[in-house]
Design a protein around this motif. Structure first.
Motif, PDB file in Angstrom:
ATOM      1  N   LEU A  41       7.391   0.144  -5.480  1.00  9.02           N
ATOM      2  CA  LEU A  41       6.234  -0.529  -4.884  1.00  9.02           C
ATOM      3  C   LEU A  41       5.619   0.336  -3.782  1.00  9.02           C
ATOM      4  O   LEU A  41       4.390   0.445  -3.684  1.00  9.02           O
ATOM      5  N   LYS A  45       1.845   1.743  -3.830  1.00  6.42           N
ATOM      6  CA  LYS A  45       0.987   1.481  -2.672  1.00  6.42           C
ATOM      7  C   LYS A  45       0.407   2.786  -2.125  1.00  6.42           C
ATOM      8  O   LYS A  45      -0.791   2.884  -1.869  1.00  6.42           O
ATOM      9  N   ILE A  48      -2.274   4.205  -4.530  1.00  4.58           N
ATOM     10  CA  ILE A  48      -3.513   3.422  -4.468  1.00  4.58           C
ATOM     11  C   ILE A  48      -4.286   3.747  -3.202  1.00  4.58           C
ATOM     12  O   ILE A  48      -5.505   3.968  -3.239  1.00  4.58           O
ATOM     13  N   LEU A  49      -3.589   3.792  -2.067  1.00  2.00           N
ATOM     14  CA  LEU A  49      -4.260   4.076  -0.793  1.00  2.00           C
ATOM     15  C   LEU A  49      -4.844   5.483  -0.760  1.00  2.00           C
ATOM     16  O   LEU A  49      -5.931   5.695  -0.215  1.00  2.00           O
ATOM     17  N   LEU A  63      -3.994  -4.779   5.595  1.00  2.00           N
ATOM     18  CA  LEU A  63      -3.557  -4.269   4.300  1.00  2.00           C
ATOM     19  C   LEU A  63      -2.383  -5.070   3.743  1.00  2.00           C
ATOM     20  O   LEU A  63      -1.423  -5.360   4.455  1.00  2.00           O
ATOM     21  N   GLU A  64      -2.489  -5.450   2.472  1.00  2.00           N
ATOM     22  CA  GLU A  64      -1.394  -6.169   1.818  1.00  2.00           C
ATOM     23  C   GLU A  64      -1.400  -5.828   0.331  1.00  2.00           C
ATOM     24  O   GLU A  64      -2.383  -6.044  -0.371  1.00  2.00           O
ATOM     25  N   ILE A  65      -0.287  -5.272  -0.129  1.00  2.00           N
ATOM     26  CA  ILE A  65      -0.119  -4.958  -1.550  1.00  2.00           C
ATOM     27  C   ILE A  65       1.248  -5.485  -1.956  1.00  2.00           C
ATOM     28  O   ILE A  65       2.255  -5.158  -1.323  1.00  2.00           O
ATOM     29  N   LYS A  66       1.281  -6.321  -2.991  1.00  2.00           N
ATOM     30  CA  LYS A  66       2.558  -6.905  -3.409  1.00  2.00           C
ATOM     31  C   LYS A  66       2.567  -7.156  -4.909  1.00  2.00           C
ATOM     32  O   LYS A  66       1.523  -7.165  -5.554  1.00  2.00           O
ATOM     33  N   LEU A  82       0.013  -6.956  -9.907  1.00  2.00           N
ATOM     34  CA  LEU A  82      -0.100  -6.269  -8.633  1.00  2.00           C
ATOM     35  C   LEU A  82      -1.250  -6.917  -7.883  1.00  2.00           C
ATOM     36  O   LEU A  82      -2.381  -6.947  -8.377  1.00  2.00           O
ATOM     37  N   ALA A  84      -3.513  -6.964  -4.451  1.00  2.00           N
ATOM     38  CA  ALA A  84      -3.864  -6.097  -3.327  1.00  2.00           C
ATOM     39  C   ALA A  84      -5.015  -6.683  -2.526  1.00  2.00           C
ATOM     40  O   ALA A  84      -6.002  -7.143  -3.082  1.00  2.00           O
ATOM     41  N   ASN A  85      -4.844  -6.663  -1.221  1.00  2.00           N
ATOM     42  CA  ASN A  85      -5.904  -7.005  -0.285  1.00  2.00           C
ATOM     43  C   ASN A  85      -6.051  -5.779   0.616  1.00  2.00           C
ATOM     44  O   ASN A  85      -5.171  -5.495   1.431  1.00  2.00           O
ATOM     45  N   ILE A  86      -7.146  -5.034   0.424  1.00  2.00           N
ATOM     46  CA  ILE A  86      -7.334  -3.770   1.141  1.00  2.00           C
ATOM     47  C   ILE A  86      -8.670  -3.819   1.873  1.00  2.00           C
ATOM     48  O   ILE A  86      -9.719  -3.524   1.297  1.00  2.00           O
TER      49      ILE A  86
END
Length: 96
Positions: A41, A45, A48-49, A63-66, A82, A84-86
Protein backbone atom coordinates in the motif's frame (compact mmCIF):
# COMPACT_ATOMS: atom_id res chain seq x y z
CA UNK A 1 -1.92 15.00 40.97
CA UNK A 2 -4.38 12.07 40.81
CA UNK A 3 -7.32 14.39 40.13
CA UNK A 4 -5.40 15.99 37.26
CA UNK A 5 -4.70 12.56 35.77
CA UNK A 6 -8.39 11.71 36.01
CA UNK A 7 -9.32 14.83 34.02
CA UNK A 8 -6.57 14.13 31.52
CA UNK A 9 -8.00 10.66 30.90
CA UNK A 10 -11.23 12.25 29.69
CA UNK A 11 -9.63 15.12 27.79
CA UNK A 12 -9.55 15.62 24.03
CA UNK A 13 -6.02 14.19 23.88
CA UNK A 14 -7.24 10.74 24.88
CA UNK A 15 -10.06 10.96 22.34
CA UNK A 16 -7.57 11.89 19.65
CA UNK A 17 -5.37 8.95 20.61
CA UNK A 18 -8.41 6.70 20.63
CA UNK A 19 -9.42 7.90 17.17
CA UNK A 20 -5.91 7.41 15.80
CA UNK A 21 -5.72 3.91 17.27
CA UNK A 22 -9.16 3.07 15.88
CA UNK A 23 -8.19 4.25 12.38
CA UNK A 24 -4.95 2.26 12.52
CA UNK A 25 -6.84 -0.86 13.55
CA UNK A 26 -9.31 -0.36 10.69
CA UNK A 27 -6.40 -0.03 8.27
CA UNK A 28 -4.79 -3.23 9.53
CA UNK A 29 -8.08 -5.13 9.30
CA UNK A 30 -8.82 -3.88 5.79
CA UNK A 31 -5.29 -4.72 4.65
CA UNK A 32 -5.72 -8.24 6.00
CA UNK A 33 -9.05 -8.66 4.23
CA UNK A 34 -7.81 -7.45 0.83
CA UNK A 35 -4.53 -9.37 0.99
CA UNK A 36 -2.50 -6.18 0.65
CA UNK A 37 0.51 -5.66 2.88
CA UNK A 38 1.16 -2.23 4.38
CA UNK A 39 4.40 -2.12 2.36
CA UNK A 40 2.53 -2.70 -0.90
CA UNK A 41 0.00 0.00 0.00
CA UNK A 42 2.88 2.40 0.76
CA UNK A 43 4.47 1.62 -2.62
CA UNK A 44 1.16 2.20 -4.44
CA UNK A 45 0.63 5.45 -2.52
CA UNK A 46 4.15 6.65 -3.37
CA UNK A 47 3.73 5.85 -7.08
CA UNK A 48 0.36 7.61 -7.27
CA UNK A 49 1.70 10.71 -5.52
CA UNK A 50 4.76 10.82 -7.79
CA UNK A 51 2.59 10.76 -10.91
CA UNK A 52 0.15 13.38 -9.62
CA UNK A 53 3.07 15.59 -8.49
CA UNK A 54 4.05 15.91 -12.17
CA UNK A 55 0.78 17.73 -12.81
CA UNK A 56 -0.29 19.33 -9.52
CA UNK A 57 0.93 20.43 -6.10
CA UNK A 58 -0.53 18.12 -3.44
CA UNK A 59 -1.88 19.28 -0.06
CA UNK A 60 -0.32 16.68 2.23
CA UNK A 61 -2.48 17.42 5.29
CA UNK A 62 -5.72 16.08 3.79
CA UNK A 63 -4.17 13.16 1.94
CA UNK A 64 -5.82 9.76 2.38
CA UNK A 65 -5.23 6.61 0.36
CA UNK A 66 -6.58 3.27 1.55
CA UNK A 67 -7.77 -0.14 0.42
CA UNK A 68 -11.38 -1.11 0.89
CA UNK A 69 -13.81 -3.89 0.06
CA UNK A 70 -16.93 -3.27 -2.00
CA UNK A 71 -19.38 -5.24 -4.11
CA UNK A 72 -19.02 -5.67 -7.85
CA UNK A 73 -21.84 -4.06 -9.84
CA UNK A 74 -21.85 -6.98 -12.28
CA UNK A 75 -22.19 -10.02 -10.06
CA UNK A 76 -22.34 -8.67 -6.47
CA UNK A 77 -19.09 -10.45 -5.54
CA UNK A 78 -16.74 -8.68 -3.10
CA UNK A 79 -13.81 -6.88 -4.74
CA UNK A 80 -10.93 -4.77 -3.50
CA UNK A 81 -10.98 -1.04 -4.19
CA UNK A 82 -8.35 1.65 -3.84
CA UNK A 83 -9.92 4.75 -2.31
CA UNK A 84 -8.01 8.03 -2.59
CA UNK A 85 -8.69 11.54 -1.37
CA UNK A 86 -5.87 13.76 -2.67
CA UNK A 87 -6.42 17.48 -2.11
CA UNK A 88 -4.62 19.67 -4.66
CA UNK A 89 -3.11 23.09 -3.91
CA UNK A 90 -2.71 24.03 -7.56
CA UNK A 91 -2.40 22.62 -11.06
CA UNK A 92 1.00 23.03 -12.72
CA UNK A 93 1.29 24.73 -16.10
CA UNK A 94 2.57 22.31 -18.69
CA UNK A 95 3.74 23.01 -22.22
CA UNK A 96 2.36 20.36 -24.54
Amino acid sequence: MAVFDLFKAFSNDSRKSKSVAKERLKLVLVNDRVDCSPQLLDMIKSDILNVIANYAEIEESGLEIKMSKCRSELDDNPISALVANIPLKSIKERNM
